[in-house]
Design a protein around this motif. Structure first.
Motif, PDB file in Angstrom:
ATOM      1  N   ASN A 509       0.828  -1.215   0.000  1.00 38.00           N
ATOM      2  CA  ASN A 509       0.000   0.000   0.000  1.00 38.00           C
ATOM      3  C   ASN A 509       0.859   1.260   0.000  1.00 38.00           C
ATOM      4  O   ASN A 509       0.548   2.241  -0.689  1.00 38.00           O
ATOM      5  CB  ASN A 509      -0.926   0.000   1.209  1.00 38.00           C
ATOM      6  CG  ASN A 509      -1.994  -1.064   1.132  1.00 38.00           C
ATOM      7  OD1 ASN A 509      -2.346  -1.515   0.031  1.00 38.00           O
ATOM      8  ND2 ASN A 509      -2.506  -1.488   2.282  1.00 38.00           N
ATOM      9  N   VAL A 510       1.944   1.235   0.794  1.00 39.49           N
ATOM     10  CA  VAL A 510       2.835   2.410   0.843  1.00 39.49           C
ATOM     11  C   VAL A 510       3.477   2.624  -0.521  1.00 39.49           C
ATOM     12  O   VAL A 510       3.535   3.764  -1.025  1.00 39.49           O
ATOM     13  CB  VAL A 510       3.907   2.224   1.939  1.00 39.49           C
ATOM     14  CG1 VAL A 510       4.955   3.344   1.841  1.00 39.49           C
ATOM     15  CG2 VAL A 510       3.271   2.226   3.317  1.00 39.49           C
ATOM     16  N   VAL A 511       3.964   1.566  -1.128  1.00 38.15           N
ATOM     17  CA  VAL A 511       4.604   1.685  -2.442  1.00 38.15           C
ATOM     18  C   VAL A 511       3.607   2.193  -3.481  1.00 38.15           C
ATOM     19  O   VAL A 511       3.928   3.067  -4.306  1.00 38.15           O
ATOM     20  CB  VAL A 511       5.209   0.324  -2.866  1.00 38.15           C
ATOM     21  CG1 VAL A 511       5.634   0.364  -4.331  1.00 38.15           C
ATOM     22  CG2 VAL A 511       6.400  -0.016  -1.973  1.00 38.15           C
ATOM     23  N   GLU A 520       6.896  10.880 -11.228  1.00 40.60           N
ATOM     24  CA  GLU A 520       7.127  12.290 -11.554  1.00 40.60           C
ATOM     25  C   GLU A 520       8.618  12.619 -11.589  1.00 40.60           C
ATOM     26  O   GLU A 520       9.037  13.535 -12.299  1.00 40.60           O
ATOM     27  CB  GLU A 520       6.413  13.184 -10.535  1.00 40.60           C
ATOM     28  CG  GLU A 520       4.900  13.167 -10.679  1.00 40.60           C
ATOM     29  CD  GLU A 520       4.217  13.959  -9.577  1.00 40.60           C
ATOM     30  OE1 GLU A 520       4.920  14.437  -8.664  1.00 40.60           O
ATOM     31  OE2 GLU A 520       2.977  14.101  -9.636  1.00 40.60           O
ATOM     32  N   LYS A 521       9.432  11.880 -10.816  1.00 39.10           N
ATOM     33  CA  LYS A 521      10.882  12.098 -10.815  1.00 39.10           C
ATOM     34  C   LYS A 521      11.617  11.068 -11.673  1.00 39.10           C
ATOM     35  O   LYS A 521      12.839  10.965 -11.623  1.00 39.10           O
ATOM     36  CB  LYS A 521      11.431  12.058  -9.379  1.00 39.10           C
ATOM     37  CG  LYS A 521      10.874  13.145  -8.469  1.00 39.10           C
ATOM     38  CD  LYS A 521      11.554  13.165  -7.116  1.00 39.10           C
ATOM     39  CE  LYS A 521      12.983  13.619  -7.207  1.00 39.10           C
ATOM     40  NZ  LYS A 521      13.646  13.778  -5.894  1.00 39.10           N
ATOM     41  N   SER A 522      10.845  10.288 -12.434  1.00 43.91           N
ATOM     42  CA  SER A 522      11.413   9.248 -13.306  1.00 43.91           C
ATOM     43  C   SER A 522      12.227   8.227 -12.511  1.00 43.91           C
ATOM     44  O   SER A 522      13.280   7.763 -12.946  1.00 43.91           O
ATOM     45  CB  SER A 522      12.283   9.884 -14.406  1.00 43.91           C
ATOM     46  OG  SER A 522      11.513  10.764 -15.204  1.00 43.91           O
ATOM     47  N   LEU A 523      11.747   7.881 -11.338  1.00 50.09           N
ATOM     48  CA  LEU A 523      12.403   6.886 -10.491  1.00 50.09           C
ATOM     49  C   LEU A 523      11.647   5.574 -10.548  1.00 50.09           C
ATOM     50  O   LEU A 523      10.415   5.541 -10.710  1.00 50.09           O
ATOM     51  CB  LEU A 523      12.472   7.376  -9.036  1.00 50.09           C
ATOM     52  CG  LEU A 523      13.243   8.671  -8.759  1.00 50.09           C
ATOM     53  CD1 LEU A 523      13.112   9.046  -7.284  1.00 50.09           C
ATOM     54  CD2 LEU A 523      14.705   8.526  -9.140  1.00 50.09           C
ATOM     55  N   ASP A 524      12.389   4.490 -10.377  1.00 52.43           N
ATOM     56  CA  ASP A 524      11.803   3.154 -10.330  1.00 52.43           C
ATOM     57  C   ASP A 524      11.583   2.795  -8.852  1.00 52.43           C
ATOM     58  O   ASP A 524      12.543   2.571  -8.113  1.00 52.43           O
ATOM     59  CB  ASP A 524      12.736   2.157 -11.004  1.00 52.43           C
ATOM     60  CG  ASP A 524      12.126   0.743 -11.032  1.00 52.43           C
ATOM     61  OD1 ASP A 524      10.887   0.637 -10.828  1.00 52.43           O
ATOM     62  OD2 ASP A 524      12.876  -0.221 -11.261  1.00 52.43           O
ATOM     63  N   LEU A 525      10.328   2.775  -8.416  1.00 55.00           N
ATOM     64  CA  LEU A 525       9.984   2.407  -7.037  1.00 55.00           C
ATOM     65  C   LEU A 525       9.505   0.969  -7.032  1.00 55.00           C
ATOM     66  O   LEU A 525       8.464   0.643  -7.613  1.00 55.00           O
ATOM     67  CB  LEU A 525       8.900   3.346  -6.490  1.00 55.00           C
ATOM     68  CG  LEU A 525       8.370   3.034  -5.083  1.00 55.00           C
ATOM     69  CD1 LEU A 525       9.499   3.046  -4.058  1.00 55.00           C
ATOM     70  CD2 LEU A 525       7.281   4.042  -4.697  1.00 55.00           C
ATOM     71  N   ARG A 526      10.260   0.061  -6.420  1.00 55.05           N
ATOM     72  CA  ARG A 526       9.975  -1.367  -6.453  1.00 55.05           C
ATOM     73  C   ARG A 526       9.792  -1.935  -5.056  1.00 55.05           C
ATOM     74  O   ARG A 526      10.301  -1.386  -4.079  1.00 55.05           O
ATOM     75  CB  ARG A 526      11.115  -2.125  -7.152  1.00 55.05           C
ATOM     76  CG  ARG A 526      11.269  -1.753  -8.616  1.00 55.05           C
ATOM     77  CD  ARG A 526      12.252  -2.678  -9.336  1.00 55.05           C
ATOM     78  NE  ARG A 526      13.622  -2.508  -8.879  1.00 55.05           N
ATOM     79  CZ  ARG A 526      14.292  -3.366  -8.142  1.00 55.05           C
ATOM     80  NH1 ARG A 526      13.712  -4.482  -7.729  1.00 55.05           N
ATOM     81  NH2 ARG A 526      15.545  -3.133  -7.796  1.00 55.05           N
ATOM     82  N   LEU A 527       9.093  -3.044  -4.977  1.00 53.88           N
ATOM     83  CA  LEU A 527       8.865  -3.764  -3.730  1.00 53.88           C
ATOM     84  C   LEU A 527       9.360  -5.191  -3.875  1.00 53.88           C
ATOM     85  O   LEU A 527       9.060  -5.860  -4.857  1.00 53.88           O
ATOM     86  CB  LEU A 527       7.375  -3.769  -3.370  1.00 53.88           C
ATOM     87  CG  LEU A 527       6.964  -4.600  -2.140  1.00 53.88           C
ATOM     88  CD1 LEU A 527       7.604  -4.030  -0.877  1.00 53.88           C
ATOM     89  CD2 LEU A 527       5.442  -4.625  -1.998  1.00 53.88           C
TER      90      LEU A 527
END
Length: 797
Positions: A509-511, A520-527
């Motif tokens: 849920n947090v991710v 928006e910052k072109s970052l890869d957010l992974r879990l």
């Protein structure tokens, strides 16, 4: 009430101890030496001690001695004119050829002492004289203090107490030379003592030991209070008391028995005499200032200045004039001391009547000091002769009681500071709570309306503007939440739940929440979830989500390119527990090793320039660490500048045994308008929030009636019509708590949901007592409002 009882009990016990102490001081004094010695007295230069048992008593060699004025006789000198004179006695109290004498001159005293044939080893105790002497025993010099001469130039004064062994004999022929040209008093003023050597050694050692112990206590106490003053407690009463202790400590070791002189045989007599007088004059002046600073409202400041000025004048005379002149002032000053101590006693009595802090102890201590100085003055004028322990106990009692005064004042000041701090904390909490409500209320309308506009399929340019608005509003809400969370943790009001939860779902849920910000910052957010993790655990899901959310938000904020990885790994598991390591790793700016601890400090970032570049309160990591500390868990950091950071913690959770959970019965819900057919009573005084809630609920199909305060809600509620109440808590006329209480007293059972800008922890107890079913915190989004309404209407969402 209990603390006051113990305080009164302690005060009563101290007062009883004070009365006992005064009784000891009075009982320890005798009016003359013969009262305690019961010994023969010399007559016409002969003292017969042949019947004395020296194993039982010590003898003072008092009585009538041969006396040769203006003669320093040596053993073997031919007999010359002499008179019989009382010994000890000052020269100004004697006559020679019936003519009065001055304090200046020289003389010789002679005494023959007859002893028993069998005696234990004996010793002779020779006290100081005014102001130099030499003692011969059976033709041999036995003791010397200074050098007696026939003029000021040939006389070297010195004061010391000496103890000398006496040879085995049945007759002692004593020849004592005394000279004085430097002091205002001349002659012998203390008796010589003859007794068993072991007894006299024990007595002398006891006197010196008591003097050294008392001096050490006063000196160290003075240093302690001086340090207390210098390192934080800048209260003048503490400074003056420390100076008084330091100054008066010399009086103990440098007078009476002259214990200091036994160590410093080469100390200059003039120097030690100056110190003896200065320590008295200055300590009394400091004590006057101490009294004024202790109870400034109870003293006559002009009178205290005069008393201190007189003391300083005596000190100035001591510094500017030779001993032969300034030593004449001591008698006058001893008389003035009764005025000083009497006035201090009056001030403390007045302060005690007015219930000043510690005044009772001040009054007791001054009573003890008055008794001590009375004994000293009586001893000085040879009216009374106290036991050696009398003054020791008296001084200890005085300084102990004065220390109680300062300790009491210190504790009283700390208590006041604590109460002020608690009051300040209470005011701060109230202020923050009010500010929370005032900020969250308009934010509710901003965030809610933005969500509604985004649901109306805006044009691309409008959507971009709405996204910016929503982001800014959420950022402001995040800052407010951080400050309030930190304040609540600091105040110790944070409580932890212990309920079933799924850490993997919480992380997911947090991710999901932060995916938009990462894109928006072109970052890869992974879990990354360890496949070995399958069970739910017992813990606090809200706090776990808060910690992870802060860490993820922080990682995204300080990462310009690359990725942010949230991971959950299983370290160890048993049938009852499971140990997990949860980490957030980024490829951001990193933190230098020497600055890594700083990032956990409140309101602090590793570099002050980061606050301008990235913004934020600097509370996120502090809140994470504090929340984990409440659970005995440590937050760790691994980081390298330019390569990124990894925040992680390892925590052991109790496992939840999987079981089939009962399903609640739910009524069927229309798909497009799930609240169709329901009427909701909305109780809200803010127009914008009314517009928001009505828009959301009507889109869901509900009918909405509006009340602008609690009284209107009580009057409007119809349980046959209304299915649920949305109740604001802070309203004019009647607040939500009172309205809910009245509704429940009418035995209404429909769900009442609190909608408030306050935090659940702040209103939870009152809400439960009033009968509210749930709390919805502003600002909320439309989905949150729908979820809580459908949950309480027992509908499937």
């Amino acid at each position: 009430m209990k603390s006051r009882f113990f305080s009164d009990l302690i005060r009563k016990r101290v007062f009883l101890s004070f009365l006992s102490l005064l009784g000891f001081l009075v009982a320890g004094c005798s009016m003359n030496p013969s009262d305690r010695l019961q010994t023969p007295v010399a007559r016409e230069g002969l003292l017969d001690l042949r019947t004395v048992d020296f194993t039982q008593q010590t003898v003072a060699l008092n009585g009538s001695w041969k006396w040769y004025w203006h003669a320093l006789r040596n053993p073997g000198d031919p007999e010359t004119t002499f008179e019989y004179s009382p010994f000890p006695q000052l020269w100004t109290e004697q006559t020679w050829n019936k003519k009065p004498l001055s304090s200046f001159g020289y003389a010789t005293y002679a005494l023959t002492v007859l002893l028993p044939h069998s005696t234990p080893p004996l010793a002779l105790r020779m006290p100081d004289t005014f102001s130099a002497h030499r003692l011969f025993l059976n033709g041999t010099e036995l003791a010397q203090s200074g050098i007696p001469g026939t003029s000021a130039e040939t006389t070297i004064p010195f004061w010391s107490t000496q103890l000398k062994p006496v040879p085995k004999t049945d007759t002692l022929r004593l020849l004592l030379q005394i000279a004085n040209f430097h002091h205002s008093k001349g002659g012998a003023y203390k008796p010589l003592f003859l007794g068993k050597a072991d007894d006299l050694i024990v007595t002398r050692n006891r006197e010196f030991a008591l003097d050294f112990i008392l001096t050490g206590c006063l000196f160290m106490g003075g240093l302690f209070f001086l340090g207390l003053y210098l390192f934080g407690r800048h209260e003048t009463s503490i400074l003056y008391f420390s100076l008084f202790c330091l100054l008066y400590s010399y009086r103990i070791i440098g007078t009476d028995h002259y214990a200091l002189h036994s160590l410093l045989h080469n100390a200059g007599w003039s120097l030690t005499l100056h110190l003896e007088y200065l320590s008295l004059f200055l300590s009394i002046a400091v004590f006057a200032w101490y009294t004024r600073s202790l109870y400034p409202a109870d003293v006559n400041h002009g009178f205290v200045k005069m008393l201190a000025g007189v003391c300083l004048a005596f000190a100035a005379v001591t510094l500017l004039f030779p001993p032969v002149l300034f030593t004449q002032t001591i008698t006058l000053f001893l008389g003035l001391m009764f005025i000083y101590i009497g006035y201090a006693f009056y001030v403390y009595w007045l302060a005690a009547r007015r219930k000043r802090p510690g005044a009772v102890y001040s009054l007791m201590s001054t009573g003890v000091l008055l008794a001590v100085f009375t004994i000293i003055i009586f001893k000085y004028f040879r009216v009374a002769f106290p036991e050696i322990w009398v003054l020791f106990i008296g001084y200890l009692g005085f300084f102990f009681l004065q220390s109680l005064v300062l300790s009491f004042r210190f504790a009283f000041t700390l208590k006041q500071a604590k109460e002020q701090a608690e009051e300040g904390l209470r005011v701060k909490n109230e202020f923050l709570s009010t500010m929370s409500h005032e900020i969250r209320t308009p934010l509710n309308a901003v965030i809610g309306m933005t969500h509604l506009l985004l649901q109306d399929h805006p044009r691309p340019d409008q959507k971009q503007q709405l996204d910016v608005m929503l982001f800014s509003a959420k950022n402001l809400l995040h800052i407010v939440n951080d400050i309030l969370d930190f304040n609540r943790i600091e105040a110790g009001k944070t409580t932890l739940e212990h309920i079933p939860m799924d850490p993997a779902s919480i992380l997911q849920n947090v991710v999901s929440t932060y995916q938009t910000l990462a894109r928006e910052k072109s970052l890869d957010l992974r879990l990354s979830i360890d496949p070995k993790f399958t069970n739910r655990v017992l813990g606090d899901p809200t706090r776990l989500a808060q910690v992870i959310a802060n860490l993820v938000h922080n990682a995204i904020k300080f990462t310009e390119q690359g990725e942010v990885v949230v991971s959950l790994s299983v370290d160890e598991q048993t049938e009852q527990t499971i140990t997990l390591t949860i980490a957030v790793k980024d490829t951001g700016i990193g933190i230098a090793p020497e600055k890594q601890e700083l990032v956990f400090n409140r309101f602090t970032q590793a570099d002050s320039s980061l606050s301008r570049s990235y913004g934020g309160t600097g509370l996120g990591l502090t809140i994470c660490r504090r929340i984990l500390h409440l659970q005995q868990v440590e937050l760790h950091l691994e980081s390298e500048p330019g390569k990124g950071s990894r925040f992680y913690f390892t925590q052991t959770f109790p496992r939840v045994i999987t079981a089939q959970e009962p399903q609640e019965e739910s009524r069927p819900v229309p798909k497009e308008k799930p609240l169709l057919g329901f009427t909701i009573l909305l109780v809200e005084d803010n127009t914008m929030n009314v517009l928001l809630a009505k828009s959301v609920l009507e889109r869901l199909g509900a009918s909405v009636d509006v009340a602008t305060n609690g009284q209107e809600a009580v009057d409007m509620l119809d349980s046959s019509k209304h299915s649920l109440v949305l109740m604001d808590l802070q309203m004019p006329v009647m607040d939500g708590y009172e309205a809910t209480r009245i509704i429940r007293e009418r035995h209404e059972t429909l769900p009442i949901i609190a909608v408030t800008a306050s935090l659940p922890q702040e209103v939870g107890d009152r809400a439960q007592v009033a009968g509210l079913n749930e709390i919805l915190v502003k600002p909320y989004n439309p989905r949150s409002l729908m979820r809580v309404v459908m949950k309480n209407l027992n509908l499937q969402s």
